[in-house]
Scaffold this motif. Sequence first.
Motif, PDB file in Angstrom:
ATOM      1  N   ASN A 153     -10.360  -6.955 -10.878  1.00  0.00           N
ATOM      2  CA  ASN A 153     -10.388  -5.699 -10.124  1.00  0.00           C
ATOM      3  C   ASN A 153     -11.784  -5.279  -9.671  1.00  0.00           C
ATOM      4  OD1 ASN A 153     -11.326  -4.900 -12.594  1.00  0.00           O
ATOM      5  ND2 ASN A 153      -9.585  -3.602 -13.096  1.00  0.00           N
ATOM      6  N   SER A 195      -5.171   2.707  -3.995  1.00  0.00           N
ATOM      7  CA  SER A 195      -5.680   2.842  -5.360  1.00  0.00           C
ATOM      8  C   SER A 195      -6.861   1.916  -5.624  1.00  0.00           C
ATOM      9  CB  SER A 195      -4.565   2.535  -6.372  1.00  0.00           C
ATOM     10  OG  SER A 195      -4.227   1.163  -6.317  1.00  0.00           O
ATOM     11  N   PHE A 208      -6.565  -1.426  -5.896  1.00  0.00           N
ATOM     12  CA  PHE A 208      -6.125  -2.628  -6.575  1.00  0.00           C
ATOM     13  C   PHE A 208      -5.084  -3.354  -5.743  1.00  0.00           C
ATOM     14  CE2 PHE A 208      -7.292   0.306 -10.021  1.00  0.00           C
ATOM     15  CZ  PHE A 208      -8.322  -0.431 -10.567  1.00  0.00           C
ATOM     16  N   ARG A 259      -1.844  -5.331  -5.115  1.00  0.00           N
ATOM     17  CA  ARG A 259      -0.524  -5.376  -5.739  1.00  0.00           C
ATOM     18  C   ARG A 259       0.160  -6.666  -5.324  1.00  0.00           C
ATOM     19  NH1 ARG A 259       0.839  -1.670  -9.526  1.00  0.00           N
ATOM     20  NH2 ARG A 259       0.601   0.450  -8.853  1.00  0.00           N
ATOM     21  N   GLU A 278      -2.010  -3.984 -19.236  1.00  0.00           N
ATOM     22  CA  GLU A 278      -2.780  -3.176 -18.291  1.00  0.00           C
ATOM     23  C   GLU A 278      -2.907  -3.884 -16.941  1.00  0.00           C
ATOM     24  OE1 GLU A 278      -7.302  -1.446 -17.755  1.00  0.00           O
ATOM     25  OE2 GLU A 278      -6.586  -1.888 -19.759  1.00  0.00           O
ATOM     26  N   THR A 294      -1.294  -2.558 -13.388  1.00  0.00           N
ATOM     27  CA  THR A 294      -2.178  -2.283 -12.277  1.00  0.00           C
ATOM     28  C   THR A 294      -1.856  -3.114 -11.041  1.00  0.00           C
ATOM     29  OG1 THR A 294      -3.950  -1.741 -13.825  1.00  0.00           O
ATOM     30  CG2 THR A 294      -4.606  -2.215 -11.563  1.00  0.00           C
ATOM     31  N   HIS A 295      -1.525  -4.379 -11.248  1.00  0.00           N
ATOM     32  CA  HIS A 295      -1.446  -5.314 -10.132  1.00  0.00           C
ATOM     33  C   HIS A 295      -0.054  -5.785  -9.739  1.00  0.00           C
ATOM     34  CE1 HIS A 295      -5.783  -5.682  -9.786  1.00  0.00           C
ATOM     35  NE2 HIS A 295      -5.816  -5.727 -11.111  1.00  0.00           N
TER      36      HIS A 295
END
Length: 155
Positions: A37, A71, A73, A75, A146, A150-151
């Motif tokens: 990230n 955001s 990040f 996806r 995590e 996030t991804h």
Amino acid sequence: MYISTFLHIFLLGLTVLIINAEFSADDCKKLGFNKANLLCSTCDKFNKYNVPEIYDKCKECCLKDDDYDVSGFKRYPKAILKVCTCKFGAYPQIQAFIKSDRPNKYKNLQIRYVRGLDPIIKLLDADNKVEDILDIHKWDTDSIDEFLATHLSTD
């Protein structure tokens, strides 16, 4: 003379390969960067403050900003966690993640057992083409959770 010229060309070629080689996630972690990230726009701050040695290493570890949502990040529509069950003893954190209820939170996550394979996560696009492969053998249970939160897309 010919050997000297050949050696110079060889060393120049090797230098170009090293300079153009993108660092692995583990290499970046050793340098203090999280490749998963780190956006390239962050690296530009090192250049702004005239820290070229950090800037160059940062650029080898960063992700292009235009590939990311609001955001910050990226996806991915789908992920596949691959590991060999025979390696669970060497990777207890990976085993703990897989055997827990955490994978159930991610409907787009598949877990596949591949004989002899160290743990990796393959990140796929909407057409099921592999976009990235992450070596996760040093990740703990919370890091995997995590990262996926996030991804991994929730669509």
